[in-house]
Design an enzyme around this catalytic site. Structure first.
Site, short mmCIF file in Angstrom:
data_model
loop_
_atom_site.label_atom_id
_atom_site.label_comp_id
_atom_site.label_asym_id
_atom_site.label_seq_id
_atom_site.Cartn_x
_atom_site.Cartn_y
_atom_site.Cartn_z
N LYS A 134 0.81 -1.23 0.00
CA LYS A 134 0.00 0.00 0.00
C LYS A 134 0.84 1.28 0.00
O LYS A 134 0.39 2.30 -0.49
CB LYS A 134 -0.97 0.00 1.18
N GLY B 134 -3.62 1.25 17.06
CA GLY B 134 -2.77 1.00 15.90
C GLY B 134 -2.35 2.29 15.22
O GLY B 134 -3.08 3.30 15.25
N GLY C 93 -0.54 2.16 11.95
CA GLY C 93 -0.06 1.81 10.61
C GLY C 93 -0.90 2.49 9.53
O GLY C 93 -1.61 3.46 9.80
N ALA D 21 -3.56 1.44 7.93
CA ALA D 21 -5.01 1.32 8.11
C ALA D 21 -5.48 2.36 9.13
O ALA D 21 -6.53 2.98 8.95
CB ALA D 21 -5.36 -0.08 8.58
N GLY E 276 -15.29 -6.22 10.28
CA GLY E 276 -14.44 -5.67 9.23
C GLY E 276 -14.83 -5.98 7.79
O GLY E 276 -14.38 -5.30 6.87
#
Ligand code: ATR
Length: 279
Positions: free
Chosen positions: A66, A127, A129, A131, A247
Site C-alpha cells: 500500500k 494502531g 499503521g 489502516a 471488518g
C-alpha cells in the site's frame, strides 16, 4: 486482449476481493475477469510497469504494497496523498493514479451499515499503521470531535498524531497500558481496532487490545480484522453488551467505491454483500 482488473498483494490467496468484485461484474453483464496477482516486493516494480499496457483498467492494492506503490505510479488523489497509502490504482488518460478508498469505505460502513454517525463523537483508535491513518483521516473528515490514539510503539502514534491532527481535531497519543486506557476507553463513543491483533494467521491471533471491563455498554466497537469475523476484540464488546461492527463491511465498501471509480458504474452493493455472506 481482454481488459484486466485485479488485486495485487503478497500473500494473496486470502483475498476476498476477486469473489465479490467478480459477482458485481457478472451481475452487471460486464465481460471482464477480476484477477488475483501474487506479487512479491521484488516483483512489484515489474508488475506496475505491466499496468501501463493498454489492457489494464484498475487494481486493488493490499498488504504489503500500500505504501511501496507510491513512487511507482504517476499521481495520487487527495485522500491517498494525505493518508500516505494507496489501496486502488486506476488508469486515467494513460496515467496510473493511486487512490485510497479504505477511508471513505470505513465511514460508509459505519454510517450506512451500522448507523453510527462520527460527527461530534470521541474515538479511541488502536494502531498506527496505514489502516489507522486511513481511518483517522475518514473520522476527521466526518466531523469527529476528538481522537485518542493508542499504539504499542508510542513514537509511531506520536508521529501519526502530529501528521494528521488539524486545527479542529487534535489527535491525542496515549501509551498502550491498561492504566492509561482506563482513563479513556470507558468515555469513548467508538473504539476501533486497526492492529493485526486477533487476525487468523497473524502475529497474535488470540489477542485483543482491550478487555470488556474497560468497555462501556454504550460504546460502539469496530474491528477492521475480518478473519475470523468475530475476533477476540469483538468478543469483548459482546461481553460488555455493547454494539459492534465487523471488518467485512469496510472491505465491501472500499471495494464498492473502487470499482465504481474504476469502471464509472453504480456498484450492485447487495449482490457484492451476498457474495461475501456466502463465504
Ligand atoms: P497496516 O498498514 O495494515 O496498518 P502495519 O503498518 O503493519 O499494518 O501496522 C500494524 C499495527 O498493528 C501497528 O500499529 C502495530 O503496532 P506497532 O506499531 O507497535 O508495531 C500493531 N501490532 C502488530 N502486532 C502487535 C502486537 N502483538 N501487539 C500490539 N500491537 C501490534
Amino acid at each position: 486482449m481482454t481488459d484486466i482488473l485485479g488485486v495485487i498483494g503478497h500473500p494473496i490467496n486470502h483475498s476476498l476481493s476477486p469473489v465479490f468484485q467478480q459477482a458485481a461484474l457478472d451481475h452487471l453483464g460486464i465481460n471482464k475477469i477480476f484477477e488475483k496477482w501474487d506479487v512479491t516486493p521484488e516483483n512489484l516494480e515489474g508488475k506496475i510497469k505491466s499496468f501501463r499496457n493498454n489492457s489494464f483498467i484498475a487494481s486493488c492494492v493490499t498488504l504489503p504494497h500500500k505504501q511501496n506503490v507510491i513512487p511507482l505510479i504517476d499521481d495520487l488523489t487527495d485522500s491517498a496523498k494525505s493518508i500516505g497509502a494507496v489501496n486502488w490504482i486506476y488508469k486515467n488518460n494513460n496515467k496510473l493514479v493511486g487512490d485510497n478508498t479504505d477511508s471513505s469505505g470505513f465511514i460508509r460502513a459505519l454510517t450506512e451499515k451500522y448507523n453510527f454517525i462520527p460527527e461530534d463523537k470521541t474515538a479511541l483508535v488502536f494502531g498506527a499503521g496505514g489502516a489507522s491513518r486511513a481511518i483517522i483521516f475518514g473520522l476527521i473528515k466526518s466531523g469527529v470531535k476528538k481522537i485518542i490514539l493508542s499504539n504499542r510503539n508510542f513514537d509511531k502514534a506520536d508521529i501519526v498524531s502530529k501528521e494528521l491532527s488539524t486545527n479542529k481535531v487534535k489527535i491525542e497519543p496515549i501509551i498502550y497500558t491498561r492504566d492509561s486506557l482506563a482513563n479513556y476507553a470507558p468515555y469513548s463513543d467508538i473504539i476501533i481496532n486497526t492492529t493485526s491483533l486477533g487476525m487468523a494467521g497473524g502475529p497474535a491471533p488470540m489477542k485483543t487490545p482491550i478487555t470488556s471491563d474497560l468497555i462501556s455498554s454504550t460504546t460502539f466497537g469496530y474491528d477492521i480484522v475480518y478473519s475470523p469475523l468475530i475476533t477476540p476484540f469483538i468478543k469483548e464488546f459482546e461481553k460488555s453488551g455493547a454494539e459492534y461492527g465487523t471488518g467485512l463491511s469496510m472491505l465491501l465498501y472500499q471495494g464498492v467505491e473502487g470499482i465504481e471509480k474504476a469502471l464509472n458504474i453504480k456498484a450492485p452493493i447487495n449482490v457484492m454483500q451476498k457474495a461475501l455472506d456466502a463465504l
